[in-house]
Design a protein around this motif. Structure first.
Motif, PDB file in Angstrom:
ATOM      1  N   UNK A 149      13.648  -4.271  -3.803  1.00 59.12           N
ATOM      2  CA  UNK A 149      12.881  -3.261  -4.529  1.00 59.12           C
ATOM      3  C   UNK A 149      13.814  -2.353  -5.317  1.00 59.12           C
ATOM      4  N   UNK A 150      13.418  -2.018  -6.543  1.00 62.65           N
ATOM      5  CA  UNK A 150      14.187  -1.072  -7.354  1.00 62.65           C
ATOM      6  C   UNK A 150      13.847   0.370  -7.011  1.00 62.65           C
ATOM      7  N   UNK A 151      12.835   0.565  -6.187  1.00 58.14           N
ATOM      8  CA  UNK A 151      12.444   1.890  -5.728  1.00 58.14           C
ATOM      9  C   UNK A 151      12.555   1.922  -4.205  1.00 58.14           C
ATOM     10  N   UNK A 152      12.447   3.106  -3.628  1.00 57.96           N
ATOM     11  CA  UNK A 152      12.550   3.249  -2.176  1.00 57.96           C
ATOM     12  C   UNK A 152      11.349   4.043  -1.668  1.00 57.96           C
ATOM     13  N   UNK A 153      10.461   3.367  -0.937  1.00 51.57           N
ATOM     14  CA  UNK A 153       9.346   4.016  -0.243  1.00 51.57           C
ATOM     15  C   UNK A 153       9.678   4.034   1.243  1.00 51.57           C
ATOM     16  N   UNK A 154       9.594   5.207   1.846  1.00 48.58           N
ATOM     17  CA  UNK A 154      10.041   5.392   3.224  1.00 48.58           C
ATOM     18  C   UNK A 154       8.862   5.710   4.126  1.00 48.58           C
ATOM     19  N   UNK A 155       8.706   4.906   5.175  1.00 45.29           N
ATOM     20  CA  UNK A 155       7.732   5.221   6.213  1.00 45.29           C
ATOM     21  C   UNK A 155       8.356   6.236   7.171  1.00 45.29           C
ATOM     22  N   UNK A 156       7.569   7.211   7.588  1.00 42.90           N
ATOM     23  CA  UNK A 156       8.022   8.116   8.636  1.00 42.90           C
ATOM     24  C   UNK A 156       6.862   8.377   9.578  1.00 42.90           C
ATOM     25  N   UNK A 157       7.179   8.598  10.830  1.00 38.53           N
ATOM     26  CA  UNK A 157       6.159   8.804  11.850  1.00 38.53           C
ATOM     27  C   UNK A 157       5.904  10.297  12.037  1.00 38.53           C
ATOM     28  N   UNK A 158       4.640  10.679  11.982  1.00 40.42           N
ATOM     29  CA  UNK A 158       4.226  12.060  12.170  1.00 40.42           C
ATOM     30  C   UNK A 158       3.254  12.097  13.339  1.00 40.42           C
ATOM     31  N   UNK A 159       3.601  12.831  14.382  1.00 43.30           N
ATOM     32  CA  UNK A 159       2.724  12.891  15.554  1.00 43.30           C
ATOM     33  C   UNK A 159       1.506  13.748  15.247  1.00 43.30           C
ATOM     34  N   UNK A 160       0.324  13.140  15.403  1.00 44.01           N
ATOM     35  CA  UNK A 160      -0.931  13.834  15.127  1.00 44.01           C
ATOM     36  C   UNK A 160      -1.854  13.671  16.329  1.00 44.01           C
ATOM     37  N   UNK A 161      -2.747  14.627  16.548  1.00 41.77           N
ATOM     38  CA  UNK A 161      -3.703  14.499  17.659  1.00 41.77           C
ATOM     39  C   UNK A 161      -4.833  13.540  17.307  1.00 41.77           C
ATOM     40  N   UNK A 181       4.681 -10.482   3.000  1.00 44.56           N
ATOM     41  CA  UNK A 181       3.887 -10.271   1.789  1.00 44.56           C
ATOM     42  C   UNK A 181       4.512  -9.198   0.914  1.00 44.56           C
ATOM     43  N   UNK A 182       4.763  -9.515  -0.348  1.00 43.83           N
ATOM     44  CA  UNK A 182       5.310  -8.522  -1.281  1.00 43.83           C
ATOM     45  C   UNK A 182       4.305  -7.404  -1.531  1.00 43.83           C
ATOM     46  N   UNK A 183       3.021  -7.764  -1.625  1.00 46.45           N
ATOM     47  CA  UNK A 183       2.004  -6.746  -1.872  1.00 46.45           C
ATOM     48  C   UNK A 183       1.956  -5.741  -0.722  1.00 46.45           C
ATOM     49  N   UNK A 184       2.082  -6.224   0.505  1.00 45.19           N
ATOM     50  CA  UNK A 184       2.057  -5.328   1.658  1.00 45.19           C
ATOM     51  C   UNK A 184       3.280  -4.423   1.669  1.00 45.19           C
ATOM     52  N   UNK A 221      22.078   0.757  -2.579  1.00 42.84           N
ATOM     53  CA  UNK A 221      22.365  -0.494  -1.869  1.00 42.84           C
ATOM     54  C   UNK A 221      21.042  -1.208  -1.587  1.00 42.84           C
ATOM     55  N   UNK A 222      20.380  -1.745  -2.613  1.00 47.98           N
ATOM     56  CA  UNK A 222      19.040  -2.323  -2.417  1.00 47.98           C
ATOM     57  C   UNK A 222      19.002  -3.500  -1.463  1.00 47.98           C
ATOM     58  N   UNK A 223      20.149  -4.135  -1.216  1.00 48.29           N
ATOM     59  CA  UNK A 223      20.147  -5.291  -0.319  1.00 48.29           C
ATOM     60  C   UNK A 223      19.857  -4.908   1.125  1.00 48.29           C
ATOM     61  N   UNK A 224      20.089  -3.637   1.508  1.00 45.03           N
ATOM     62  CA  UNK A 224      19.897  -3.268   2.916  1.00 45.03           C
ATOM     63  C   UNK A 224      18.426  -3.156   3.291  1.00 45.03           C
ATOM     64  N   UNK A 225      17.528  -3.046   2.293  1.00 48.02           N
ATOM     65  CA  UNK A 225      16.104  -3.041   2.633  1.00 48.02           C
ATOM     66  C   UNK A 225      15.379  -4.190   1.936  1.00 48.02           C
ATOM     67  N   UNK A 226      16.098  -5.291   1.731  1.00 47.95           N
ATOM     68  CA  UNK A 226      15.495  -6.499   1.170  1.00 47.95           C
ATOM     69  C   UNK A 226      14.797  -7.299   2.279  1.00 47.95           C
ATOM     70  N   UNK A 227      13.993  -8.253   1.867  1.00 50.11           N
ATOM     71  CA  UNK A 227      13.285  -9.116   2.818  1.00 50.11           C
ATOM     72  C   UNK A 227      12.992 -10.442   2.139  1.00 50.11           C
ATOM     73  N   UNK A 228      12.545 -11.404   2.908  1.00 49.88           N
ATOM     74  CA  UNK A 228      12.211 -12.733   2.367  1.00 49.88           C
ATOM     75  C   UNK A 228      10.701 -12.882   2.292  1.00 49.88           C
ATOM     76  N   UNK A 229      10.228 -13.494   1.188  1.00 47.91           N
ATOM     77  CA  UNK A 229       8.795 -13.689   1.032  1.00 47.91           C
ATOM     78  C   UNK A 229       8.381 -15.027   1.628  1.00 47.91           C
ATOM     79  N   UNK A 230       7.114 -15.422   1.379  1.00 51.84           N
ATOM     80  CA  UNK A 230       6.591 -16.652   1.972  1.00 51.84           C
ATOM     81  C   UNK A 230       7.341 -17.894   1.504  1.00 51.84           C
TER      82      UNK A 230
END
Length: 289
Positions: free
Chosen positions: A110-122, A189-192, A94-103
């Motif tokens: 995106x045809x791929x899925x990159x996922x941010x996750x939070x890791x608690x570090x000292x 930004x698409x690059x970001x 369902x690529x539309x659920x992580x779509x966004x608008x550019x400038x």
């Protein structure tokens, strides 16, 4: 004096005995210290997320099968990695659920899925939720993602974000408005988005016992999944009631680019993927499914 009066008088005497002795002493006052540069990053990211019109979905998932399979692996696999892998498959469908608008106002999927996750570090300024991007989460195994998350937690400087946190962030945080301007420029930004991913997983439930949901403010990610509490609850399995492991999830999607119906279909798919533990099944079973 009646019996009731005597009882009240005895109670007051008991309270007075408990209150005897020196009164507790503690120092009053406040502590003033510099606002951590790591928190400036967080506040700037939240400000950038104001452009999103959040649509929240709260639902629970039976992950009894998944927990058993995760524990049977040697070493045991990460529940966060399981969520990331399952979310990657569902978002790819369902690529539309992580779509966004550019400038220019165009819709970017995106045809791929990159996922941010939070890791608690000292850090020198206390614990910090380090953002780590799991690349190609839609095609990677839970074992691979588990090993990657474990490595980042052990040695945060192995990631670009970890190195920036220890080098650039403390200095850049002293420049007024820099983080705010940076995130405002990054939001479309698409690059970001290619570098930081479009999906975010936050596992706040790992730090609390019992069930419960959490709603986080949007940031740069178009799709956010908050992993809430995990608890044992009765569930109807066929004609019988069983105690199952149930995980609470909160899904936040940008209503500017997605309607309710596609969002509901996506939520149904991720629930099915996690309930059946499809990403942990052998390859031949996945192909047949």
């Amino acid at each position: 004096m009646g019996p009731s009066d005597a009882t009240h008088r005895a109670g007051r005497q008991h309270d007075q005995l408990l209150c005897t002795g020196p009164a507790p002493v503690r120092e009053r006052g406040v502590t003033v210290r510099p606002f951590p540069s790591s928190r400036r990053l967080v506040t700037a990211a939240v400000r950038a997320g104001r452009r999103i019109m959040p649509m929240h979905g709260l639902f629970d998932v039976d992950i009894t099968t998944a927990r058993r399979l995760l524990a049977e692996h040697d070493p045991p696999l990460s529940l966060t990695a399981f969520v990331v892998a399952s979310l990657g498959r569902a978002a790819a469908a369902h690529p539309q659920v992580h779509a966004y608008r550019d400038w220019r106002g165009r819709l970017v999927e995106h045809r791929h899925v990159d996922v941010q996750t939070l890791i608690e570090v000292p850090t020198d300024r206390g614990p910090f939720g380090l953002v780590h991007v799991v690349r190609d989460a839609d095609i990677r195994s839970v074992a691979e993602i588990s090993a990657e998350l474990r490595a980042v937690k052990t040695d945060p400087v192995t990631t670009t974000t970890g190195r920036l946190l220890n080098t650039v962030a403390p200095t850049a945080g002293r420049i007024p408005g820099l983080y705010r301007a940076m995130y405002a420029a990054m939001s479309r930004s698409r690059r970001v988005h290619l570098a930081t991913g479009t999906v975010q997983v936050t596992a706040v439930g790992m730090f609390a016992d019992g069930g419960g949901f959490a709603i986080a403010p949007p940031t740069l990610a178009s799709l956010i999944v908050i992993v809430g509490g995990l608890s044992k609850r009765p569930r109807a399995i066929g004609d019988r009631i069983e105690v199952r492991d149930v995980l609470d999830l909160t899904v936040t999607i940008d209503h500017n680019v997605v309607d309710g119906a596609p969002a509901t279909r996506f939520a149904a798919d991720i629930r099915q993927l996690m309930h059946t533990a499809a990403v942990l099944a052998p390859a031949q079973m996945r192909d047949a499914s």
